[in-house]
Design a protein around this motif. Structure first.
Motif, PDB file in Angstrom:
ATOM      1  N   ASP A 189       1.226  -0.913  -0.192  1.00 12.68           N
ATOM      2  CA  ASP A 189       0.001   0.638   0.275  1.00 12.68           C
ATOM      3  C   ASP A 189       0.904   1.320   0.135  1.00 12.68           C
ATOM      4  O   ASP A 189       0.505   2.339   0.292  1.00 12.68           O
ATOM      5  N   THR A 308      -7.433   3.603  -7.633  1.00 18.98           N
ATOM      6  CA  THR A 308      -6.432   3.407  -7.260  1.00 18.98           C
ATOM      7  C   THR A 308      -6.873   1.893  -6.437  1.00 18.98           C
ATOM      8  O   THR A 308      -6.835   0.790  -6.489  1.00 18.98           O
ATOM      9  N   TRP A 312      -8.815   0.290 -10.137  1.00 20.52           N
ATOM     10  CA  TRP A 312      -7.186  -0.447 -11.156  1.00 20.52           C
ATOM     11  C   TRP A 312      -6.205   0.348 -10.780  1.00 20.52           C
ATOM     12  O   TRP A 312      -6.418   2.311 -10.559  1.00 20.52           O
ATOM     13  N   ASN A 313      -5.402  -0.281 -10.920  1.00 18.83           N
ATOM     14  CA  ASN A 313      -4.325   0.789  -9.819  1.00 18.83           C
ATOM     15  C   ASN A 313      -3.263   1.265 -11.439  1.00 18.83           C
ATOM     16  O   ASN A 313      -3.343   1.222 -12.167  1.00 18.83           O
ATOM     17  N   HIS A 315      -1.047   3.476 -13.081  1.00 21.89           N
ATOM     18  CA  HIS A 315       0.744   4.237 -13.147  1.00 21.89           C
ATOM     19  C   HIS A 315       0.459   5.320 -13.977  1.00 21.89           C
ATOM     20  O   HIS A 315       0.755   4.923 -15.650  1.00 21.89           O
TER      21      HIS A 315
END
Length: 376
Positions: A189, A308, A312-313, A315
């Protein structure tokens, strides 16, 4: 003949886009997003300094590193975060996300599973007696002997556990200097620590003879890589969230104080001294327009955290690389690429070896064949 008021109202209503499609495609998502924003307890704050895209003056650059690198150990290395070189054995140690510390032979690039810490090894440093000191994000500060015996040195300070034991180096007197990047968030995290913008990090030392841990600096913004100066006068440590490197004085009239060491063109990670007058500072991203805006406005970082956490993460790292600076902290060369993101870099002979938590390999660049050229 004029339209009646009733006809005009009906015509106006019929032009409104409140169809079922509009409701489900626009109104409902916006309403849910607003509700999620209000209910989400994550509350970022303003940073003490604003990140800037202003370019750091570097006399030499290689801006297309990814085009020229060789890939080492592809598919055998899960996120090789930091690198350290054993000149006697001609091997590179690196820590991976699956807990393995692996060794890579320099001559023929053979990858060997060496020892598994059961955690997430990040920063690494070799002691003069051959022991490997490991900053393991999950386990704490570890010592691994050449016989592969693992010893926990320390994993807390005054009752507060280390959540991300991160950068590490050892002084000539045996003192171990290391960072706890966050006492609030664990490594998986860690992005939330950076997005939150609060000083949850600590810089510490450990005396292995007395088995004593000392807090050197606190309220730091994701303190990361660590490197003891060759004259043993100070220790450099990076603060990723503020895109800066500091020096903590361990001797002299300024002992116990912190000064700025150098300006950076991006957010730093590990830092290593090469024994030849150069520090090599890895950067996982440059300060992009998106990051500059996000760090200026906490509400943007809250939105990023919600996305996030629940969708979704994100990037958004870009143009990472390795910056070489001299003993005074003045940049000498910058190796980077728009599609690169790095967490460590070490110089071995003419080659620059680079690790990253985002890749399944180590990158190697021949700096004689592909040098950083004058940017004047």
């Amino acid at each position: 003949m004029r339209d009646s008021d009733s006809e005009r109202r009906n015509r106006t209503r019929s032009s409104w886009p409140f169809t079922p499609f509009f409701f489900f495609a626009v109104v409902l998502p916006v309403a849910l997003a607003a509700l999620a924003y209000q209910l989400e307890p994550f509350e970022p704050v303003g940073l003490p300094v604003q990140l800037s895209r202003s370019k750091v003056a570097v006399p030499a650059r290689n801006e297309k590193v990814r085009r020229d690198v060789e890939v080492v150990g592809e598919g055998q290395l899960a996120g090789p975060e930091d690198l350290v070189y054993d000149a006697a054995a001609r091997v590179i140690y690196t820590g991976c996300e699956d807990g393995w510390i692996k060794r890579i032979t320099v001559n023929d690039s053979v990858v060997e599973d060496w020892v598994n810490t059961g955690g997430r090894p990040l920063g690494l440093v070799l002691c003069q007696n051959g022991d490997l000191i490991v900053a393991d994000a999950d386990k704490g500060l570890l010592r691994v002997t050449s016989e592969k015996e693992i010893e926990l040195l320390v994993d807390e300070y005054e009752g507060i556990k280390f959540k991300i034991t991160d950068g590490v180096d050892v002084a000539e007197d045996g003192t171990i200097y290391f960072t706890d990047a966050s006492h609030k968030y664990c490594v998986k995290d860690s992005v939330f620590d950076i997005l939150e913008g609060k000083p949850n990090g600590r810089f510490l030392s450990y005396n292995p003879t007395a088995k004593k841990t000392t807090l050197l600096a606190q309220d730091l913004y994701f303190p990361n890589g660590v490197a003891v100066s060759p004259d043993q006068h100070f220790v450099v440590f990076c603060e990723s969230s503020l895109a800066r490197c500091n020096k903590y004085y361990i001797h002299g009239s300024k002992k116990g104080t912190v000064d700025k060491f150098c300006d950076l063109p991006g957010m730093p990670d590990n830092i290593h001294y090469d024994g030849q007058g150069q520090y090599w500072i890895a950067m996982f991203t440059a300060i992009t327009p998106e990051l500059e805006l996000a760090f200026r406005y906490p509400f943007i970082r809250k939105v990023m955290a919600i996305v996030t956490k629940y969708v979704w993460n994100l990037h958004i790292v870009k143009d990472g690389g390795v910056l070489a600076v001299d003993l005074e902290g003045k940049p000498t060369a910058h190796y980077h690429d728009p599609k690169l993101s790095l967490t460590s870099g070490i110089k071995i002979g003419k080659h620059l070896y680079m690790g990253s938590i985002f890749y399944s390999f180590v990158s190697r660049l021949d700096t004689e064949k592909y040098p950083a050229l004058s940017s004047v």
